[in-house]
Motif scaffolding. Structure first.
Motif, PDB file in Angstrom:
ATOM      1  N   UNK A 111       5.626  -9.641   2.514  1.00  0.00           N
ATOM      2  CA  UNK A 111       5.964  -8.231   2.708  1.00  0.00           C
ATOM      3  C   UNK A 111       4.948  -7.568   3.633  1.00  0.00           C
ATOM      4  N   UNK A 112       5.404  -6.622   4.453  1.00  0.00           N
ATOM      5  CA  UNK A 112       4.486  -5.858   5.307  1.00  0.00           C
ATOM      6  C   UNK A 112       4.614  -4.353   5.115  1.00  0.00           C
ATOM      7  N   UNK A 113       5.589  -3.899   4.332  1.00  0.00           N
ATOM      8  CA  UNK A 113       5.784  -2.470   4.098  1.00  0.00           C
ATOM      9  C   UNK A 113       4.956  -2.045   2.879  1.00  0.00           C
ATOM     10  N   UNK A 114       3.966  -1.139   3.044  1.00  0.00           N
ATOM     11  CA  UNK A 114       3.149  -0.724   1.892  1.00  0.00           C
ATOM     12  C   UNK A 114       3.965  -0.074   0.785  1.00  0.00           C
ATOM     13  N   UNK A 115       5.136   0.480   1.133  1.00  0.00           N
ATOM     14  CA  UNK A 115       6.019   1.015   0.097  1.00  0.00           C
ATOM     15  C   UNK A 115       6.503  -0.080  -0.832  1.00  0.00           C
ATOM     16  N   UNK A 116       6.745  -1.272  -0.270  1.00  0.00           N
ATOM     17  CA  UNK A 116       7.129  -2.414  -1.091  1.00  0.00           C
ATOM     18  C   UNK A 116       5.943  -2.920  -1.916  1.00  0.00           C
ATOM     19  N   UNK A 421      -1.357  -7.462   3.837  1.00  0.00           N
ATOM     20  CA  UNK A 421      -2.154  -6.278   4.162  1.00  0.00           C
ATOM     21  C   UNK A 421      -2.854  -6.414   5.509  1.00  0.00           C
ATOM     22  N   UNK A 422      -3.289  -7.625   5.838  1.00  0.00           N
ATOM     23  CA  UNK A 422      -3.952  -7.824   7.120  1.00  0.00           C
ATOM     24  C   UNK A 422      -3.051  -7.513   8.295  1.00  0.00           C
ATOM     25  N   UNK A 429       2.394   2.034  12.975  1.00  0.00           N
ATOM     26  CA  UNK A 429       3.190   2.920  12.120  1.00  0.00           C
ATOM     27  C   UNK A 429       2.322   3.535  11.036  1.00  0.00           C
ATOM     28  N   UNK A 430       1.302   2.807  10.625  1.00  0.00           N
ATOM     29  CA  UNK A 430       0.444   3.271   9.534  1.00  0.00           C
ATOM     30  C   UNK A 430      -0.957   3.673  10.006  1.00  0.00           C
ATOM     31  N   UNK A 454      -1.110   5.085   0.824  1.00  0.00           N
ATOM     32  CA  UNK A 454      -2.202   4.693  -0.077  1.00  0.00           C
ATOM     33  C   UNK A 454      -2.301   3.183  -0.257  1.00  0.00           C
ATOM     34  N   UNK A 455      -1.197   2.449  -0.062  1.00  0.00           N
ATOM     35  CA  UNK A 455      -1.216   1.005  -0.271  1.00  0.00           C
ATOM     36  C   UNK A 455      -1.264   0.224   1.044  1.00  0.00           C
ATOM     37  N   UNK A 456      -1.505   0.928   2.157  1.00  0.00           N
ATOM     38  CA  UNK A 456      -1.559   0.245   3.445  1.00  0.00           C
ATOM     39  C   UNK A 456      -2.878  -0.494   3.644  1.00  0.00           C
TER      40      UNK A 456
END
Length: 520
Positions: A111-116, A421-422, A429-430, A454-456
């Motif tokens: 996954x790469x979307x911090x929302x996920x 996360x890396x 985008x973030x 916050x989770x990026x």
């Protein structure tokens, strides 16, 4: 697996008609952006949840256990086992913010979307679960031992975690080690007094981190700080390096070690046995000291704190300290090398940091809790360096005990889910200007940079299973960096432009990094 000949949907809106049209195309003839478009169609239509088999990712022979991943490395491609993050990044670029691949025998969803990321964390198990990696599983089975804290799960993990984190994760517990760490940092800085250059800084920082871990874990000095023109590589340091190399490479070798003691397994077991034996010797010696003389007035140590806890067995203590020892040496030295490189490359940031250090930090002596709390720009620099070069390849992982739907796909329970996360930290985008070293983005009153998700950015993980050595690592990095840059201004030699990294258990510089020293 379902047939790969299924059609993908692409949503288009013809100019001549207000109605929405659906175009069917074969996935093998579709460019990368079409797959993303198919996912967008699913999100917009939201009329069905797609099965796990339809999550995009390398197909065909690349889905075979072990062989599939090996075939994506040299000599078949330009990738190697040392650039795992680049390999995963190529998947996410091609397949979108969710994709899957087999590592070893098991499936992993990336996954790469911090929302996920957030959604997975919010649905975590009562006891957050990380699957036991095959090499550790085989080793613990053959040696009839239990894994360390990082590989434990379920209630056994929680029991040990709750007790161990009181001694190492709380800042109040770490504060009593500030005099010890400050003393070692002063000795390390003095090593370069009068010098005009630091060559191969990573090896010197490995001396510092080993000395610090030895003193904090066991209350003993290991004698690792060498002369400025030398570096010491102790037996402990050598075995930690081998241990982490094997740990990080276990997905890139055929698992013959499951059937017999292969050369790869023997190499790992030799280092694991040594570190376990050394840790056990320190525990035994400490117990003998307690029985022979009063411990009043002795230097603090994690071993001393843990051995006085009646809820911890000797085995609990030994395997927890082994995790801290193995994880704390390489990771601290590597991340500090990256931080100092970024500050030497961006001297305007280093000069701003020096202004802060000059106000609060003396050239020699104790850095106490009050001083560390007065260094917001230093902490911003550390955080930005973690973002620019993420400390571990790709990111952390979880396995839930229930199904979860992400990006319209159903992820079955007990599937390995990896938070990339890396890769997220390099996404514009973030993070604005993600390729630049900009500590100011972490300063709260700096209005130029908008808040990010916050989770990026979660270099130590999140929640009850975040890295137990976080406080210790951050404290070591803060103190050593403060001491170095309070005494010296660092610049890069003309031949140094970038660092090449190797992805093993941690992201480690391969290229030798040197600094020109300017005495303050």
């Amino acid at each position: 697996m379902k047939s790969q000949s299924r059609c993908l949907f692409r949503l288009t809106k013809p100019a001549e008609s207000p109605r929405i049209a659906v175009t069917f195309r074969h996935p093998e003839t579709q460019p990368t952006r079409t797959i993303a478009g198919a996912q967008e169609f699913q999100l917009l239509s939201n009329n069905r949840i797609r099965p796990f088999e339809e999550i995009p990712g390398p197909s065909g022979i690349y889905q075979l256990p072990y062989v599939g991943l090996i075939l994506q490395m040299k000599p078949f491609t330009n990738h190697t086992k040392d650039d795992m993050q680049q390999r995963v990044q190529s998947w996410t670029r091609k397949y979108g913010p969710i994709c899957k691949q087999r590592l070893g025998h098991d499936w992993y969803v990336f996954l790469t979307d911090p929302g996920d990321f957030e959604k997975v964390f919010r649905n975590d198990r009562k006891y957050p679960f990380r699957g036991i990696l095959p090499l550790i599983k085989v080793y613990t089975m053959r040696t009839q031992t239990k894994p360390g804290l990082t590989a434990l799960n379920d209630e056994e993990w929680l029991t040990l975690r709750k007790t161990a984190q009181k001694a190492i994760l709380r800042q109040k517990s770490i504060n009593k080690y500030l005099p010890v760490i400050s003393e070692i940092a002063d000795e390390f800085v003095e090593k370069f007094r009068g010098e005009d250059r630091i060559n191969d800084v990573l090896q010197h920082l490995l001396e510092f981190s080993t000395e610090g871990v030895g003193k904090v874990c066991f209350g003993v000095r290991l004698g690792c700080i060498s002369k400025p023109d030398q570096t010491v590589k102790t037996e402990t340091m050598q075995h930690v390096e081998t241990f982490l190399d094997c740990f990080g490479n276990q997905f890139y070798v055929m698992p013959w070690y499951k059937l017999f003691r292969s050369p790869f397994y023997r190499k790992y077991a030799k280092s694991a046995d040594y570190l376990k034996r050394q840790t056990g010797e320190y525990v035994t010696k400490h117990k003998e000291r307690l029985q022979s003389v009063s411990n009043t007035g002795s230097d603090p140590s994690l071993l001393g704190d843990m051995i006085s806890n009646p809820n911890l067995t000797i085995d609990d203590i030994q395997r927890t300290l082994l995790d801290v020892l193995a994880g704390g040496i390489d990771s601290t030295a590597s991340t500090m090398t990256t931080l100092l490189f970024n500050l030497a490359k961006n001297t305007d940031k280093q000069d701003r940091l020096f202004e802060e250090l000059e106000k609060h930090v003396s050239t020699v002596g104790l850095l106490d809790e009050t001083t560390l709390c007065s260094l917001p720009y230093l902490k911003a620099c550390i955080k930005e360096s973690f973002r620019l070069v993420f400390p571990v390849p790709v990111g952390t992982a979880r396995s839930l005990d229930k199904d979860i739907t992400l990006k319209g796909f159903r992820i079955p329970a007990y599937t390995n889910i990896v938070f990339c996360s890396g890769i997220t930290c390099q996404n514009s985008k973030y993070f604005e200007e993600p390729e630049q070293f900009i500590p100011e983005r972490w300063i709260r009153d700096d209005e130029k940079y908008s808040p990010t998700h916050a989770f990026a950015h979660i270099p130590f993980g999140h929640g009850p299973r975040k890295c137990i050595g976080q406080r210790f690592a951050e404290t070591e990095i803060c103190i050593c960096t403060s001491k170095l840059l309070r005494n010296f201004r660092l610049t890069l030699p003309e031949e140094t432009r970038n660092i090449i990294y190797r992805d093993k258990t941690f992201r480690t510089p391969v290229s030798s990094v040197s600094f020109i020293i300017h005495q303050r």
